[in-house]
Design a protein around this motif. Structure first.
Motif, PDB file in Angstrom:
ATOM      1  N   ALA A 156     -40.961 -16.126  19.477  1.00  0.00           N
ATOM      2  CA  ALA A 156     -42.045 -15.215  19.631  1.00  0.00           C
ATOM      3  C   ALA A 156     -41.615 -13.988  19.612  1.00  0.00           C
ATOM      4  O   ALA A 156     -42.287 -13.029  19.113  1.00  0.00           O
ATOM      5  CB  ALA A 156     -42.810 -15.479  21.114  1.00  0.00           C
ATOM      6  N   LEU A 157     -40.241 -13.675  20.123  1.00  0.00           N
ATOM      7  CA  LEU A 157     -39.697 -12.285  20.013  1.00  0.00           C
ATOM      8  C   LEU A 157     -39.351 -11.620  18.975  1.00  0.00           C
ATOM      9  O   LEU A 157     -39.591 -10.510  18.360  1.00  0.00           O
ATOM     10  CB  LEU A 157     -38.390 -12.348  20.981  1.00  0.00           C
ATOM     11  N   ILE A 158     -38.987 -12.520  18.005  1.00  0.00           N
ATOM     12  CA  ILE A 158     -38.667 -12.239  16.429  1.00  0.00           C
ATOM     13  C   ILE A 158     -39.763 -11.651  15.783  1.00  0.00           C
ATOM     14  O   ILE A 158     -40.039 -10.705  15.263  1.00  0.00           O
ATOM     15  CB  ILE A 158     -38.125 -13.455  15.820  1.00  0.00           C
ATOM     16  N   ARG A 159     -40.950 -11.990  16.244  1.00  0.00           N
ATOM     17  CA  ARG A 159     -42.574 -11.839  15.682  1.00  0.00           C
ATOM     18  C   ARG A 159     -43.256 -10.733  16.521  1.00  0.00           C
ATOM     19  O   ARG A 159     -44.271 -10.531  16.067  1.00  0.00           O
ATOM     20  CB  ARG A 159     -43.263 -13.023  15.493  1.00  0.00           C
ATOM     21  N   GLY A 160     -42.358 -10.234  17.346  1.00  0.00           N
ATOM     22  CA  GLY A 160     -42.804  -8.981  17.841  1.00  0.00           C
ATOM     23  C   GLY A 160     -43.734  -9.069  19.094  1.00  0.00           C
ATOM     24  O   GLY A 160     -44.345  -8.238  19.441  1.00  0.00           O
ATOM     25  N   TYR A 161     -43.760 -10.287  19.658  1.00  0.00           N
ATOM     26  CA  TYR A 161     -44.843 -10.461  20.958  1.00  0.00           C
ATOM     27  C   TYR A 161     -43.687 -10.620  22.209  1.00  0.00           C
ATOM     28  O   TYR A 161     -42.631 -10.724  22.271  1.00  0.00           O
ATOM     29  CB  TYR A 161     -45.260 -12.078  20.738  1.00  0.00           C
ATOM     30  N   GLU A 162     -44.471  -9.979  23.269  1.00  0.00           N
ATOM     31  CA  GLU A 162     -43.896  -9.875  24.447  1.00  0.00           C
ATOM     32  C   GLU A 162     -43.771 -11.036  25.357  1.00  0.00           C
ATOM     33  O   GLU A 162     -44.603 -11.992  25.239  1.00  0.00           O
ATOM     34  CB  GLU A 162     -44.727  -9.067  25.444  1.00  0.00           C
ATOM     35  N   VAL A 163     -42.523 -11.447  25.872  1.00  0.00           N
ATOM     36  CA  VAL A 163     -42.333 -12.542  26.487  1.00  0.00           C
ATOM     37  C   VAL A 163     -41.612 -12.333  27.578  1.00  0.00           C
ATOM     38  O   VAL A 163     -40.524 -11.599  27.777  1.00  0.00           O
ATOM     39  CB  VAL A 163     -41.492 -13.438  25.709  1.00  0.00           C
ATOM     40  N   ARG A 164     -42.162 -12.893  29.071  1.00  0.00           N
ATOM     41  CA  ARG A 164     -41.740 -12.295  30.431  1.00  0.00           C
ATOM     42  C   ARG A 164     -40.533 -13.166  30.794  1.00  0.00           C
ATOM     43  O   ARG A 164     -39.584 -12.896  31.605  1.00  0.00           O
ATOM     44  CB  ARG A 164     -42.670 -12.280  31.335  1.00  0.00           C
ATOM     45  N   TYR A 165     -40.997 -14.518  30.789  1.00  0.00           N
ATOM     46  CA  TYR A 165     -39.680 -15.450  31.039  1.00  0.00           C
ATOM     47  C   TYR A 165     -38.435 -15.389  30.202  1.00  0.00           C
ATOM     48  O   TYR A 165     -38.179 -15.210  29.363  1.00  0.00           O
ATOM     49  CB  TYR A 165     -40.370 -17.046  31.215  1.00  0.00           C
ATOM     50  N   ILE A 166     -37.336 -15.701  31.159  1.00  0.00           N
ATOM     51  CA  ILE A 166     -35.860 -15.865  30.652  1.00  0.00           C
ATOM     52  C   ILE A 166     -35.509 -17.163  31.011  1.00  0.00           C
ATOM     53  O   ILE A 166     -35.260 -17.708  32.335  1.00  0.00           O
ATOM     54  CB  ILE A 166     -35.050 -14.556  31.305  1.00  0.00           C
ATOM     55  N   PRO A 167     -35.039 -17.952  30.038  1.00  0.00           N
ATOM     56  CA  PRO A 167     -34.784 -19.559  30.314  1.00  0.00           C
ATOM     57  C   PRO A 167     -33.539 -19.346  31.112  1.00  0.00           C
ATOM     58  O   PRO A 167     -33.606 -20.257  31.891  1.00  0.00           O
ATOM     59  CB  PRO A 167     -34.419 -20.034  28.912  1.00  0.00           C
ATOM     60  N   ASP A 168     -32.812 -18.480  31.311  1.00  0.00           N
ATOM     61  CA  ASP A 168     -31.336 -18.425  31.993  1.00  0.00           C
ATOM     62  C   ASP A 168     -31.743 -18.343  33.391  1.00  0.00           C
ATOM     63  O   ASP A 168     -30.990 -18.323  34.359  1.00  0.00           O
ATOM     64  CB  ASP A 168     -30.521 -17.187  31.680  1.00  0.00           C
ATOM     65  N   CYS A 169     -33.033 -18.074  33.954  1.00  0.00           N
ATOM     66  CA  CYS A 169     -33.578 -17.856  35.204  1.00  0.00           C
ATOM     67  C   CYS A 169     -33.289 -19.272  36.164  1.00  0.00           C
ATOM     68  O   CYS A 169     -33.304 -19.279  37.398  1.00  0.00           O
ATOM     69  CB  CYS A 169     -34.724 -17.222  35.508  1.00  0.00           C
ATOM     70  N   ILE A 170     -33.124 -20.311  35.432  1.00  0.00           N
ATOM     71  CA  ILE A 170     -33.086 -21.574  35.980  1.00  0.00           C
ATOM     72  C   ILE A 170     -31.990 -22.302  35.331  1.00  0.00           C
ATOM     73  O   ILE A 170     -31.624 -22.501  34.371  1.00  0.00           O
ATOM     74  CB  ILE A 170     -34.284 -22.384  36.033  1.00  0.00           C
ATOM     75  N   THR A 171     -30.990 -22.844  36.339  1.00  0.00           N
ATOM     76  CA  THR A 171     -29.723 -23.783  35.814  1.00  0.00           C
ATOM     77  C   THR A 171     -29.929 -25.129  36.170  1.00  0.00           C
ATOM     78  O   THR A 171     -30.362 -25.205  37.447  1.00  0.00           O
ATOM     79  CB  THR A 171     -28.632 -23.079  36.399  1.00  0.00           C
ATOM     80  N   VAL A 172     -29.878 -26.052  35.539  1.00  0.00           N
ATOM     81  CA  VAL A 172     -29.956 -27.417  35.790  1.00  0.00           C
ATOM     82  C   VAL A 172     -28.573 -28.424  35.735  1.00  0.00           C
ATOM     83  O   VAL A 172     -27.857 -28.033  34.659  1.00  0.00           O
ATOM     84  CB  VAL A 172     -30.612 -28.108  34.462  1.00  0.00           C
ATOM     85  N   PRO A 173     -28.264 -28.478  37.014  1.00  0.00           N
ATOM     86  CA  PRO A 173     -26.680 -29.354  36.994  1.00  0.00           C
ATOM     87  C   PRO A 173     -26.851 -30.521  36.454  1.00  0.00           C
ATOM     88  O   PRO A 173     -27.633 -31.353  36.406  1.00  0.00           O
ATOM     89  CB  PRO A 173     -26.655 -29.359  38.665  1.00  0.00           C
ATOM     90  N   GLN A 174     -25.687 -30.689  35.776  1.00  0.00           N
ATOM     91  CA  GLN A 174     -25.413 -31.874  34.727  1.00  0.00           C
ATOM     92  C   GLN A 174     -24.282 -32.529  35.468  1.00  0.00           C
ATOM     93  O   GLN A 174     -23.210 -32.273  35.496  1.00  0.00           O
ATOM     94  CB  GLN A 174     -24.996 -31.213  33.442  1.00  0.00           C
ATOM     95  N   ALA A 175     -24.815 -33.589  36.109  1.00  0.00           N
ATOM     96  CA  ALA A 175     -23.645 -34.665  36.703  1.00  0.00           C
ATOM     97  C   ALA A 175     -23.255 -35.552  35.826  1.00  0.00           C
ATOM     98  O   ALA A 175     -24.058 -36.183  34.936  1.00  0.00           O
ATOM     99  CB  ALA A 175     -24.283 -35.230  37.947  1.00  0.00           C
ATOM    100  N   PRO A 176     -22.171 -36.135  35.465  1.00  0.00           N
ATOM    101  CA  PRO A 176     -21.850 -36.985  34.655  1.00  0.00           C
ATOM    102  C   PRO A 176     -22.298 -38.318  34.849  1.00  0.00           C
ATOM    103  O   PRO A 176     -22.045 -38.545  36.177  1.00  0.00           O
ATOM    104  CB  PRO A 176     -20.328 -36.881  34.800  1.00  0.00           C
ATOM    105  N   GLY A 177     -22.897 -39.163  33.931  1.00  0.00           N
ATOM    106  CA  GLY A 177     -23.397 -40.311  34.276  1.00  0.00           C
ATOM    107  C   GLY A 177     -22.514 -41.474  34.068  1.00  0.00           C
ATOM    108  O   GLY A 177     -21.417 -41.032  33.695  1.00  0.00           O
TER     109      GLY A 177
END
Length: 380
Positions: A156-177
């Protein structure tokens, strides 16, 4: 019947109708409509209409104000843009993540209306489930879904649209299975059974145990991929059952035989001497290894069921065919195998994947390594 999350419906007159938001009037959505003789035609017309709308640089009309696309609109455009370059299995996976998770949560929201708080709540909801019985997903699955949100944001950003959310705002802990590996005792019991019941299913399991190939690669394997003279096995294809994205198709799923998931997975594996006799006695030119027929194959799900049945007869705890791959890697390390060579045999892009995912040192290995210090330092 409506197509879930797409606003595409089959009308009483037999035509398919697709609806999309083309603007706002008095803070209310104004919809556009396209029609087709099939679901696929309606979907293509809808995508073309949205593309034309988003590409329009002219002045908006006085009555309808043009605005940012919805997550559903930009998400569908993003997915369509990937189709020429991505494998069908990848497109099916992404489509499922959009329809089942992202669109139900954000589909009708404009791309600039989704805030970080919304994304954090979404991620937590996927991780924990909620009171209405939604499925609780693994951290790996949630990370994959959030990665799709990140890709759509970039699109969306490449096409010039506004985007409010930033995916890095949430971190998902990865526990080894926990990864299942056959013990030496279990592997000996299994091999004894396979030798006592020499059929093509047993041969396939032996191949997995001594070459580390995946179940999809095994099912797609033909005798043309095996050179008895050079004692080599060539992995060129994989088999999997995929969801049919064509709305007019009679069957919901189909078998797809294609190149493996990455270029590194296309590889040549030396065949161990101890299984050459088993292979030589079963060779049928041009046929699938698991059937001995040129036009009949065994699909992965069927092979998994056969494998579980054999484990039950052997009195071995439940596992999957992929456990043979884990066990192969572990046995190689126990035997002092060169990690770089092992990584290439497994079809990994780098040795870190092999070390982190498939190497599972046993307590005996740890003890032997610790005892190596004894020869270096003599305490008197």
């Amino acid at each position: 019947m409506a197509r879930k999350g797409e606003n595409i419906f089959k009308r009483a007159d037999g035509r398919w109708e697709a609806r999309y938001i083309k603007g706002r009037k008095n803070n209310k959505a104004v919809y556009g409509y396209v029609f087709g003789k099939s679901y696929l035609e309606a979907k293509e017309k809808k995508a073309a209409a949205i593309s034309a709308l988003l590409a329009d640089t002219g002045k908006p009309s006085l009555s309808v104000t043009k605005q940012q696309p919805t997550m559903m609109e930009i998400g569908n455009l993003w997915l369509d843009s990937l189709k020429p370059a991505r494998k069908k299995s990848t497109i099916v996976k992404y489509d499922s993540q959009l329809r089942n998770h992202i669109f139900p949560a954000f589909g009708d929201k404009c791309i600039d209306e989704i805030a970080n708080e919304d994304l954090i709540a979404f991620g937590n909801r996927l991780l924990t489930g909620n009171s209405n019985g939604s499925e609780k997903l693994s951290p790996k699955s949630v990370s994959d879904i959030l990665s799709r949100m990140k890709s759509i944001r970039r699109f969306a950003l490449i096409r010039g649209y506004e985007v409010r959310y930033i995916p890095d705002c949430i971190t998902v802990p990865q526990a080894p299975g926990d990864i299942r590996v056959f013990s030496l005792t279990e592997e000996k019991v299994l091999l004894h059974y396979l030798k006592e019941h020499p059929d093509l299913t047993s041969l396939g399991i032996i191949l997995c145990l001594f070459t580390g190939i995946r179940v999809g690669e095994l099912c797609a394997l033909t005798w043309s991929d095996i050179s008895l003279t050079d004692r080599e096995l060539h992995v060129k294809r994989t088999m999997q059952r995929l969801k049919n994205l064509d709305g007019n198709a009679k069957k919901k799923t189909y078998i797809d035989i294609d190149e493996p998931k990455s270029r590194c997975s296309i590889r040549t594996i030396p065949i161990p001497d101890n299984i050459m006799e088993d292979l030589s006695g079963s060779y049928v030119s041009g046929a699938y290894v698991l059937t001995g027929k040129a036009k009949r194959y065994v699909e992965p799900r069927t092979m998994e069921n056969r494998f579980k049945s054999i484990l039950k007869k052997c009195g071995i705890a439940d596992a999957t065919v992929h456990t043979c791959r884990h066990s192969f890697a572990t046995r190689c390390v126990e035997a002092g195998f060169d990690i770089k060579s092992l990584s290439e045999i497994l079809g990994h892009a780098n040795v870190n994947i092999t070390l982190n995912r498939y190497i599972h040192p046993t307590m005996q290995m740890k003890r032997e390594n610790m005892n190596k210090l004894s020869g270096l330092f003599a305490v008197k």
